[in-house]
Structure formats: structure tokens, C-alpha cells
Write a protein that holds these residues in place. Structure first.
Motif, PDB file in Angstrom:
ATOM      1  N   HIS A   5       0.853  -1.185   0.000  1.00  0.00           N
ATOM      2  CA  HIS A   5       0.000   0.000   0.000  1.00  0.00           C
ATOM      3  C   HIS A   5       0.897   1.247   0.000  1.00  0.00           C
ATOM      4  N   PRO A   6       0.570   2.290  -0.781  1.00  0.00           N
ATOM      5  CA  PRO A   6       1.457   3.472  -0.897  1.00  0.00           C
ATOM      6  C   PRO A   6       1.831   4.099   0.443  1.00  0.00           C
ATOM      7  N   ASP A   7       0.862   4.219   1.368  1.00  0.00           N
ATOM      8  CA  ASP A   7       1.167   4.831   2.669  1.00  0.00           C
ATOM      9  C   ASP A   7       2.134   3.963   3.471  1.00  0.00           C
ATOM     10  N   LEU A   8       1.969   2.669   3.381  1.00  0.00           N
ATOM     11  CA  LEU A   8       2.868   1.758   4.081  1.00  0.00           C
ATOM     12  C   LEU A   8       4.257   1.803   3.448  1.00  0.00           C
ATOM     13  N   ARG A   9       4.289   1.946   2.147  1.00  0.00           N
ATOM     14  CA  ARG A   9       5.569   2.031   1.431  1.00  0.00           C
ATOM     15  C   ARG A   9       6.327   3.288   1.853  1.00  0.00           C
ATOM     16  N   ARG A  10       5.611   4.417   1.950  1.00  0.00           N
ATOM     17  CA  ARG A  10       6.262   5.669   2.361  1.00  0.00           C
ATOM     18  C   ARG A  10       6.806   5.559   3.785  1.00  0.00           C
ATOM     19  N   TRP A  11       5.999   4.953   4.680  1.00  0.00           N
ATOM     20  CA  TRP A  11       6.474   4.774   6.060  1.00  0.00           C
ATOM     21  C   TRP A  11       7.729   3.912   6.081  1.00  0.00           C
ATOM     22  N   GLY A  45      14.255  -8.900  11.430  1.00  0.00           N
ATOM     23  CA  GLY A  45      13.079  -8.272  10.849  1.00  0.00           C
ATOM     24  C   GLY A  45      12.028  -9.253  10.363  1.00  0.00           C
ATOM     25  N   LYS A  46      12.030 -10.487  10.900  1.00  0.00           N
ATOM     26  CA  LYS A  46      11.095 -11.493  10.375  1.00  0.00           C
ATOM     27  C   LYS A  46       9.649 -11.212  10.766  1.00  0.00           C
ATOM     28  N   THR A  47       9.408 -10.633  11.966  1.00  0.00           N
ATOM     29  CA  THR A  47       8.027 -10.357  12.358  1.00  0.00           C
ATOM     30  C   THR A  47       7.429  -9.267  11.484  1.00  0.00           C
ATOM     31  N   LEU A  48       8.213  -8.239  11.175  1.00  0.00           N
ATOM     32  CA  LEU A  48       7.735  -7.215  10.248  1.00  0.00           C
ATOM     33  C   LEU A  48       7.534  -7.811   8.858  1.00  0.00           C
ATOM     34  N   ALA A  49       8.365  -8.791   8.500  1.00  0.00           N
ATOM     35  CA  ALA A  49       8.178  -9.479   7.221  1.00  0.00           C
ATOM     36  C   ALA A  49       6.800 -10.097   7.140  1.00  0.00           C
ATOM     37  N   ALA A  50       6.308 -10.633   8.257  1.00  0.00           N
ATOM     38  CA  ALA A  50       4.969 -11.222   8.272  1.00  0.00           C
ATOM     39  C   ALA A  50       3.895 -10.154   8.205  1.00  0.00           C
ATOM     40  N   PHE A  51       4.096  -9.028   8.901  1.00  0.00           N
ATOM     41  CA  PHE A  51       3.024  -8.042   9.029  1.00  0.00           C
ATOM     42  C   PHE A  51       2.937  -7.056   7.868  1.00  0.00           C
ATOM     43  N   SER A  56      -0.741  -4.247   4.598  1.00  0.00           N
ATOM     44  CA  SER A  56      -1.012  -3.762   3.243  1.00  0.00           C
ATOM     45  C   SER A  56      -2.355  -4.269   2.741  1.00  0.00           C
ATOM     46  N   ASP A  57      -2.650  -5.538   3.017  1.00  0.00           N
ATOM     47  CA  ASP A  57      -3.926  -6.111   2.591  1.00  0.00           C
ATOM     48  C   ASP A  57      -5.095  -5.415   3.278  1.00  0.00           C
ATOM     49  N   LEU A  58      -4.996  -5.177   4.590  1.00  0.00           N
ATOM     50  CA  LEU A  58      -6.073  -4.499   5.307  1.00  0.00           C
ATOM     51  C   LEU A  58      -6.258  -3.066   4.813  1.00  0.00           C
ATOM     52  N   ALA A  59      -5.141  -2.382   4.573  1.00  0.00           N
ATOM     53  CA  ALA A  59      -5.220  -0.983   4.136  1.00  0.00           C
ATOM     54  C   ALA A  59      -5.804  -0.849   2.737  1.00  0.00           C
ATOM     55  N   THR A  60      -5.657  -1.878   1.942  1.00  0.00           N
ATOM     56  CA  THR A  60      -6.140  -1.837   0.552  1.00  0.00           C
ATOM     57  C   THR A  60      -7.651  -2.023   0.474  1.00  0.00           C
ATOM     58  N   GLN A  61      -8.269  -2.613   1.530  1.00  0.00           N
ATOM     59  CA  GLN A  61      -9.714  -2.836   1.497  1.00  0.00           C
ATOM     60  C   GLN A  61     -10.440  -1.484   1.512  1.00  0.00           C
ATOM     61  N   LEU A  91       0.572   1.579  11.714  1.00  0.00           N
ATOM     62  CA  LEU A  91      -0.874   1.772  11.713  1.00  0.00           C
ATOM     63  C   LEU A  91      -1.219   3.260  11.660  1.00  0.00           C
ATOM     64  N   ALA A  92      -0.446   4.074  12.359  1.00  0.00           N
ATOM     65  CA  ALA A  92      -0.662   5.527  12.292  1.00  0.00           C
ATOM     66  C   ALA A  92      -0.392   6.039  10.890  1.00  0.00           C
ATOM     67  N   ALA A  93       0.632   5.482  10.238  1.00  0.00           N
ATOM     68  CA  ALA A  93       0.951   5.894   8.859  1.00  0.00           C
ATOM     69  C   ALA A  93      -0.167   5.535   7.890  1.00  0.00           C
ATOM     70  N   LEU A  94      -0.953   4.518   8.248  1.00  0.00           N
ATOM     71  CA  LEU A  94      -2.080   4.104   7.400  1.00  0.00           C
ATOM     72  C   LEU A  94      -3.365   4.841   7.755  1.00  0.00           C
ATOM     73  N   GLY A  95      -3.261   5.898   8.546  1.00  0.00           N
ATOM     74  CA  GLY A  95      -4.405   6.747   8.834  1.00  0.00           C
ATOM     75  C   GLY A  95      -5.211   6.332  10.052  1.00  0.00           C
ATOM     76  N   GLY A  96      -4.776   5.317  10.763  1.00  0.00           N
ATOM     77  CA  GLY A  96      -5.468   4.921  11.984  1.00  0.00           C
ATOM     78  C   GLY A  96      -6.814   4.256  11.766  1.00  0.00           C
ATOM     79  N   ARG A  97      -7.126   3.839  10.544  1.00  0.00           N
ATOM     80  CA  ARG A  97      -8.435   3.225  10.294  1.00  0.00           C
ATOM     81  C   ARG A  97      -8.480   1.741  10.661  1.00  0.00           C
ATOM     82  N   ILE A  98      -7.300   1.143  10.899  1.00  0.00           N
ATOM     83  CA  ILE A  98      -7.245  -0.271  11.288  1.00  0.00           C
ATOM     84  C   ILE A  98      -7.190  -0.347  12.809  1.00  0.00           C
ATOM     85  N   ARG A  99      -8.228  -0.906  13.408  1.00  0.00           N
ATOM     86  CA  ARG A  99      -8.276  -1.043  14.872  1.00  0.00           C
ATOM     87  C   ARG A  99      -7.481  -2.278  15.292  1.00  0.00           C
TER      88      ARG A  99
END
Length: 817
Positions: A5-11, A45-51, A56-61, A91-99
Motif C-alpha cells: 500500500h502506498p502509505d505503508l511504502r512511504r512509512w 526483521g522477520k516479524t515485520l516481514a509477516a506483518f 497492506s492487505d487491510l489498508a487496501t480494502q 498503523l498511524a501511517a495508514l491513517g489509523g483506520r485499522i483497529r
């Protein structure tokens, strides 16, 4: 990168310079929605590799539903809190819409109610909490629309029944994608099967031999036996003082308490910055320690296993492993708590507690450098866990029997479950059988038209209070001044204290002021001798991988000594095994005394010591195979050799012994014949059935299988259930219903999981075909002293048995000088 997702990429671009190797390898699979097992050392960085793919999938919905879309499962509550902190930024970089919220046993009831109405999109939880929440009415209608589940530290679930519960819960949830994360999961096919069953599972991995510095730090002198942490307290204090922030791991909670108090005394200026953390310390105290590690405010935290998994404490610059951890994977897991950042170097020291411990520490260090992990074994289809999950499913909704059986068989641990075993569990839950009616436990489910559902709301309420597979021994809460909760200890320990006697809790010396219900109200103690609390919990057993490594070291030392004496031995210890000068000097003196008795014990030939004491002869068999295998060998050997006559046995990770009448010492031929692997498993079961072992084990099986409650409802409130005798119930079932599924599970679990019958059978076959070397000695050799001293512990009636034990061992060891 373009698929994020673009916002996640920028972060990510602002936060990191590039993907790590494991992130590149993992994202190739996770972004495609593939099931993936991510294997890499800590701090890569394996945990971030998973997330990254999950977020990105959640932010794209375009619109997220009022439902759980992604689940993170961890073995420890602390990992959930750690993940909550780590994901706040993206999550903040993605606008905080994911609880994102945590749901565990610590979650307040008011918070649980809010979650069932306004559901988190990303739920951080444990297998136990996830299993129960899937059955709850507030969540059943649309509460879960789960696309992906991330299982962190999946190796921690593999060798116990939590893994079975996890696998069945994942099938109930049935996410489209499963991602497992671990630094020490091996063999990969076993862990992939636990995660995905028969579904395809990609493996993303990197070289596990991550750069680390692991030293062996020895005290100036060490005893020949024992695990007393006070002996190395001064050395540990020196190491702690030189570092900014240390994590100090011990083998047990009691050892953590004792060493924590010792460090406070030795480093008085750091008193408030040295904390103790383990499962029996109160949650508020644990959080204080975790926050101090996260921001570097503490000097040291002394813990047992409660912080060994992947909690990210970047301030930690040193890990101390007090005593050999009995496994290579466990050592690497604990070491990884330091330098926990990308490109960081894990730094720490093994601190041996005794002279034999130096050998174990040397083997661990060598195996860790080579990245050799311990193989994991997953329990096969535990029927008590199956009973609990089927009851949970019956609360969720009505299930068809064929539908439920198909679901269970899709999980890895239950892939080979027979329909007969499944039906037997259903019959038990429905109240069938000849015995259980008298215990008032029948009728948990109704079965009608090949469908089953929960029998009543009361059954559901009792299930929620008693779900889970972790034993819950009765604890007393310890409360200090100002109503400050310090933690919990076993009721029997409090009852054993003399009036005014001090004990250690959360690293503080306290004494009981008064008892009120299940509360022990305490006040600070000063100057009195202190007792370390007892907590039920298995000792860390020697892993098969480390046993092989240590045997390799023993063979190398023995060969060098026999060909070139101390000089050759010193050379290989320095050059091939990397020991420092101080450790080499201590170990050489230990080896020299051993050779005055017998060569260093190895696996071929099998070494046996015969020691006559008065009317008894003690036979010591040196077998480096772990406690479970040696226990099984000792029991079967004693049964076969003594033909019903008494033979006292004892065992540890490195040997087992038998004490027999001097007139009844078996011949070498009889001893060899007793290792015959034919009928070994049957003979082991016969020995178990002649003792109280199966009866003692049955209570835990009955609690997991929902036969005996841990808690009940009394007067409208939750209360501890009456203490049924597991042994009595087991004997009753064995007499009237020996094929009951929980009885069969008790036998299976004891034979396979507790006694490693398969491993013992293999070891017996190996010994049966191997030459023996027998030494008649006036006293145990130095390598046998640890077991011999433990065997004599019960006969030492001194005021301080531990001190008397040390004195006995020192005396015997000194006689070899």
C-alpha cells in the motif's frame, strides 16, 4: 515494494533503508496470499516481514467490516503487548483506520464487552483466548471474517498440547492465509504441518548462523555438583555491572528469585533497577520490568522462561544464561534477546553453575556457532484437547458429526485420528459410559440426528471458566504494604513456612504477617535467612540435539587425553572448542580427577560403575540421552532385573542408577539382556501401571478434557472446584471402563510425551548391541557425582539439606585428588 500500500511504502522508506534478506524472501510468498513459514534469527526483521503483507492487505480494502480480519497468535501475553507497541507507527501511517487490540486472560471484562460490540480488525491473542472467543455469542454472528493468521514463535507450541489446541482453533477459524514465524523451528516439515496441516506451505528462510558473541564466564572456583545460583552471584554481579542493560536467564522461577535478591545485595546502588520477572510475579510487576527493558531504565531483569521468546527490547545489550539451558535452540532463543535489531549482534555469556556444567556450556556454544537446532516433536492427536475443542464447537453452534470430524482431520496433529477415537470422545461428552454418571459430568452435549450441540448454558459457563491446557495449581496471592500485589506462590509452600520465616517474592525478602483466605499478607523482612518459593513446573530436559553435541565433545576429550594427556586435551579445548583460559583450567582439573576413577563416559562402549556401600551395591549407567529416556530405561531395567524384588532407581539427563542388595547384583550378561528392545514399550507401561504415575498424571488430563473442573460457580461467584483425586478416578475408570478416551490419552501422553518411549526403545536397542566397560569403584567418579548426590538427597536430614548435599559431594570429589 510496489505491491505494498502506498502509505505503508512511504512509512517503510522513511524508517528503513531497504528490506532485509528474510523480508525479501518472505514477501515473495506472503504478498501472493500463500501460507508461509518464516524462519530467521532474532533481530532480522522477520516479524515485520509477516506483518507488511497483512497491513497492506487491510489498508487496501475500501471498507473494513466490524469484524476481526487478521489475528496475531503468540505463546506469551508479553508478546502481544510488545506487538501492540511495534505496530503503532505503521498503523498511524495508514491513517489509523485499522483497529488493533489485545484479547488475553488479562483483558478486563469491560474491555471484552466493548470488543464484542466494536470489534478490532487486528486481534492480538493467545490460543486459549482465541478458542473461547470463537464460541461466544457476542462474536458468533460476523465477528470473524479472518483473512490471515500470524502465529509468532510457533516452535513454542510444537512440543506441548497448546500446539494441538492452536491447530484445531485455526481450523475453526479457517483463514485464507497462515503465516508462522520462528527463529528455532526445525524440522521445517514438522512445523509446517502444525501450521497448515496438509495444505501447501512455502518456507522463507535465511542462514540461522547469525553473527553473535557467546562467551563462557566462569567463577574462580566451581563445585562438582549442583544448581545453586548463589555460587555464581559475584561473577554475575560483575558482568551485570559492566553492561548497560542485562537480561539474566535462570532454569527455574525459584532460581530467578534467589539470584535477583543476591544481585540486589551485591549491587546495592542498583537495588531499584534490578527486577525479577516470571509467570508467578504479579502482572503489574511484570509490566514494570518489561517497560524498564524496553526503555533501558533497568540495570537487569532476572527471569526464568517468561521472557525468552521474541519480545523486542532494543535496550538490552547483554544476556546471561545461568547454567546450561539444556538445549541449543533455547540458548539461541534467549541469546537473541540482546542486540534485538536489524544488523545487531546478540551478545551474552553462559555462566556454568558447576564443573560438569562447563562441559554442557561448551557443547552449547559449539552447536550455536554452527546453527544446529534441536528437532521438535509434536504430540499425536491428544484426545483430552479434542474433547475440549469439540465442547467449544458445540457452544458455537450445532455441528454435524461428519462435518466436525472432517474439520479435526484437516489439522496437522490430528491428520491420522481414527473415526473410532473421534466417536469415543463424542460418546464421552454426551454422557455415555458406565462410570461417569456417578460424577455428575455426563450430558455436556446433546447428540441428535448425527448433530451435536451444547447441553445447557451452565455447561457453557463452566467451559469458559475451565478452558485451556495449562495446569493451574492452587496459588495464594502475595500482597505487600499498600495493598501492592507481588505475585503468587503455591499454597503448600506457604503452609510449610515456620512462623516469621522469610521468603523471596519478586526479588524482595518478605515474611507473612497474616493469612486471609487465599491472600498471604506480607511485610518486608531484614536479616533473616530466606526460603525460595516452590512452583510446579518441569525442569528443562536435555534435548536430543545437545545430547549428541555433548557426546561429540566427550569423545574428543577422551581421545585427546588417551593419546596425548592433558596437553593434547588443552589444545583441542582451546583450538577446536574455543574455551578461554579460565574455563580450560577448571575443566582440565575436573577431567584429571575423572581419569583417576575411569575414562570420560561416552556412548560406545557403555560405561557402568559398581559401587558397594554396606549391604547395597549401586550400579551407575552413563547414558547421555536426557531425563525422559533415562527414566524409562531405569524403570524397565529395574523391573526386568529384579523380577518383582525392590530396586531403588534414580536418573538425570546424563545417567541413571539402581541400588540393589549386594547379594543380588546382576551379572553383566543379565544386564545386557535387560536392555533387549523387544517388548520394551509393553514393559514400560506395566511399570507405569504398577506405580502412582498414571494416576497422578490423570488429573491434568481430566481437567483439559473437561471431566474435572478447575473452577466452578458457588453462590453465584467463581470459586476453586473441590479437589477430586485424580488417582482414585483413574483407578475407577481402569477397573470399569479401561478404554475410556481420557484413560487412553493419559497412557499415550505419559508414554510418548513424558517418558519418550520411542526414544528410550531406540536407546535400549543401541545399548543392547554395544560393548560395556565396567568399573568397580570405592566411590562415584566425578562424572557420576551429580546423580549420586541427588540420589542421597532424601537421606540428608540436616537443617540445610542443600548445604549437606554440597558437603557430601565435595568430600567425595576431594577423595579423587
Amino acid at each position: 515494494m510496489k505491491q505494498l500500500h502506498p502509505d505503508l511504502r512511504r512509512w517503510f522508506d522513511q524508517r528503513f533503508s531497504s528490506f532485509t534478506e528474510i523480508q525479501r524472501n518472505a514477501l515473495r510468498h506472503t504478498l501472493k496470499g500463500e501460507n508461509t513459514l518464516i524462519l530467521a534469527p532474532t533481530g532480522t526483521g522477520k516479524t515485520l516481514a509477516a506483518f507488511l503483507s497483512v497491513l497492506s492487505d487491510l489498508a487496501t480494502q475500501p471498507e473494513l467490516p466490524n469484524a476481526v480480519c487478521a489475528v496475531y497468535v503468540s505463546p506469551l501475553k508479553a508478546l502481544g503487548r510488545d506487538m501492540l507497541r511495534n505496530l503503532e507507527e505503521p498503523l498511524a501511517a495508514l491513517g489509523g483506520r485499522i483497529r488493533m487490540e489485545i484479547r488475553t486472560g488479562d483483558t478486563a471484562n469491560s474491555e471484552r464487552g466493548k470488543q464484542s460490540r466494536r470489534r478490532p480488525h487486528l486481534l492480538l491473542t493467545t490460543p486459549e483466548s482465541l478458542s473461547t472467543v470463537l464460541s461466544q455469542a457476542g462474536w458468533r454472528d460476523g465477528g470473524f471474517q479472518t483473512r490471515v493468521v500470524v502465529v509468532d514463535e510457533i516452535h513454542a507450541f510444537a512440543e506441548n498440547k497448546r500446539g494441538s489446541l492452536l491447530a484445531l482453533t485455526l481450523e475453526r477459524l479457517n483463514p485464507a492465509q497462515r503465516i508462522g514465524v520462528s527463529a528455532t523451528a526445525w524440522p521445517t516439515e514438522v512445523i509446517a504441518n502444525l501450521l497448515c496441516g496438509e495444505r501447501p506451505c512455502a518456507v522463507a528462510s535465511v542462514d540461522l548462523r547469525r553473527a553473535h558473541r557467546l562467551d563462557i564466564a566462569t567463577a574462580d572456583s566451581l563445585p562438582p555438583v549442583g544448581y545453586n545460583p548463589y555460587r555464581i552471584a559475584h561473577k554475575t554481579a560483575d558482568l551485570v555491572e559492566k553492561a548497560d542493560c542485562s537480561m539474566v536467564f535462570t532454569a527455574t522461577r525459584s532460581a530467578a528469585e534467589r539470584l535477583g535478591l543476591a544481585l540486589k545485595i551485591l549491587l546495592p546502588e542498583q537495588d531499584e533497577r534490578i527486577l525479577v520477572h516470571h509467570a508467578s510475579v504479579d502482572r503489574a510487576e511484570r509490566l514494570l520490568a518489561e517497560e524498564g527493558l524496553a526503555d533501558g531504565a533497568v540495570k537487569a531483569v532476572v527471569c526464568s522462561s517468561s521472557l525468552e521468546l521474541g519480545v523486542d527490547f532494543t535496550a538490552v545489550d547483554q544476556v546471561l544464561l545461568i547454567g546450561a539451558p539444556r538445549g541449543v535452540s533455547r540458548a539461541l532463543q534467549r541469546l537473541g534477546r540482546s542486540g534485538h535489531r536489524v544488523d545487531g549482534v546478540s551478545t551474552g555469556s553462559l555462566v556454568p553453575l558447576s564443573l560438569p556444567d562447563i562441559v554442557s556450556c561448551t557443547a552449547i556454544r559449539h552447536a550455536a556457532a554452527a546453527g544446529r537446532l534441536d528437532p521438535l516433536r509434536v504430540p499425536a492427536a491428544p484426545l483430552d484437547v479434542l474433547a475440549q475443542v469439540l465442547l467449544a464447537m458445540s457452544i458455537e453452534r450445532a455441528w454435524g458429526l461428519d462435518e466436525a470430524f472432517a474439520l479435526v482431520r484437516r489439522s496437522g496433529p490430528y491428520a491420522n485420528l481414527s473415526r473410532a477415537d473421534f466417536d469415543d470422545v463424542i460418546v464421552y461428552l454426551a454422557g455415555g459410559g458406565r462410570v461417569l454418571g456417578s460424577y455428575g459430568t455426563y450430558g455436556k452435549i446433546f447428540v441428535e440426528d448425527d448433530r451435536f450441540r451444547v447441553a445447557s448454558p451452565k455447561v457453557a459457563r463452566l467451559f469458559y471458566m475451565n478452558a485451556g491446557v495449562i495446569s493451574d495449581d492452587f496459588q495464594m496471592k502475595v500482597v505487600g504494604r499498600g495493598n501492592r500485589r507481588l505475585g503468587e506462590v503455591e499454597e503448600s509452600f506457604i503452609a510449610s513456612l515456620q512462623p516469621g520465616q522469610a521468603f523471596i517474592m519478586a526479588g524482595r525478602s518478605v515474611k507473612v504477617n497474616r493469612i486471609h483466605g487465599n491472600l498471604a499478607l506480607v511485610e518486608p523482612a531484614a536479616g533473616e535467612p530466606v526460603a525460595a518459593p516452590r512452583w510446579m513446573g518441569g525442569k528443562m530436559p536435555l534435548s536430543a540435539g545437545l545430547a549428541a553435541e555433548e557426546l561429540g565433545l566427550r569423545r574428543a576429550i577422551r581421545s585427546a587425553w588417551e593419546t596425548g594427556g592433558p596437553a593434547a586435551c588443552e589444545k583441542i579445548l582451546r583450538e577446536e572448542w574455543g574455551l578461554n583460559t579460565a574455563a580450560v583450567a577448571l575443566l582440565l582439573r575436573f577431567i584429571e580427577r575423572q581419569h583417576k576413577a575411569a575414562p570420560i563416559p561416552i556412548d560406545t562402549p557403555v560405561q557402568v560403575e559398581r559401587i558397594t556401600q554396606g549391604r547395597k551395591t549401586i550400579l551407575i549407567f552413563h547414558v547421555v540421552a536426557g531425563r525422559a529416556v533415562n527414566r524409562s530405561l531405569a524403570w524397565v531395567l529395574g523391573s526386568r532385573l529384579m523380577s518383582g524384588e525392590s530396586a531403588v532407581a534414580n536418573f538425570d539427563d546424563y545417567a541413571f542408577l539402581m541400588s540393589v542388595s549386594k547379594r543380588k547384583v546382576p551379572s553383566l550378561e543379565a544386564i545386557r539382556a535387560a536392555f533387549d528392545p523387544a517388548q520394551f514399550r509393553q514393559d514400560l507401561r506395566s511399570v507405569l501401571e504398577s506405580t502412582e504415575t498414571l494416576g497422578r498424571r490423570f488429573r491434568a488430563v481430566a481437567e483439559i478434557g473437561q471431566l474435572l473442573p478447575r473452577r466452578t460457580i458457588r453462590g453465584g461467584v467463581t470459586a476453586k472446584a473441590s479437589s477430586w483425586s485424580g488417582s482414585l478416578l483413574y483407578k475407577t475408570l481402569m477397573e470399569y471402563e479401561p478404554d475410556h478416551p481420557l484413560v487412553r490419552e493419559c497412557v499415550r501422553g505419559t508414554l510418548e510425551d513424558e517418558c519418550d518411549a520411542a526414544g528410550a526403545e531406540r536407546e535400549a536397542a543401541k545399548i543392547f548391541a554395544t560393548p560395556f566397560e565396567v568399573y568397580d569403584l570405592p566411590r562415584p567418579s566425578p562424572f557420576a557425582l551429580q546423580l549420586f548426590a541427588a540420589f542421597n538427597r532424601e537421606t540428608l536430614m540436616a537443617q540445610d539439606p542443600e548445604k549437606a548435599l554440597d558437603e557430601l559431594a565435595e568430600e567425595l570429589y576431594g577423595e579423587w585428588s
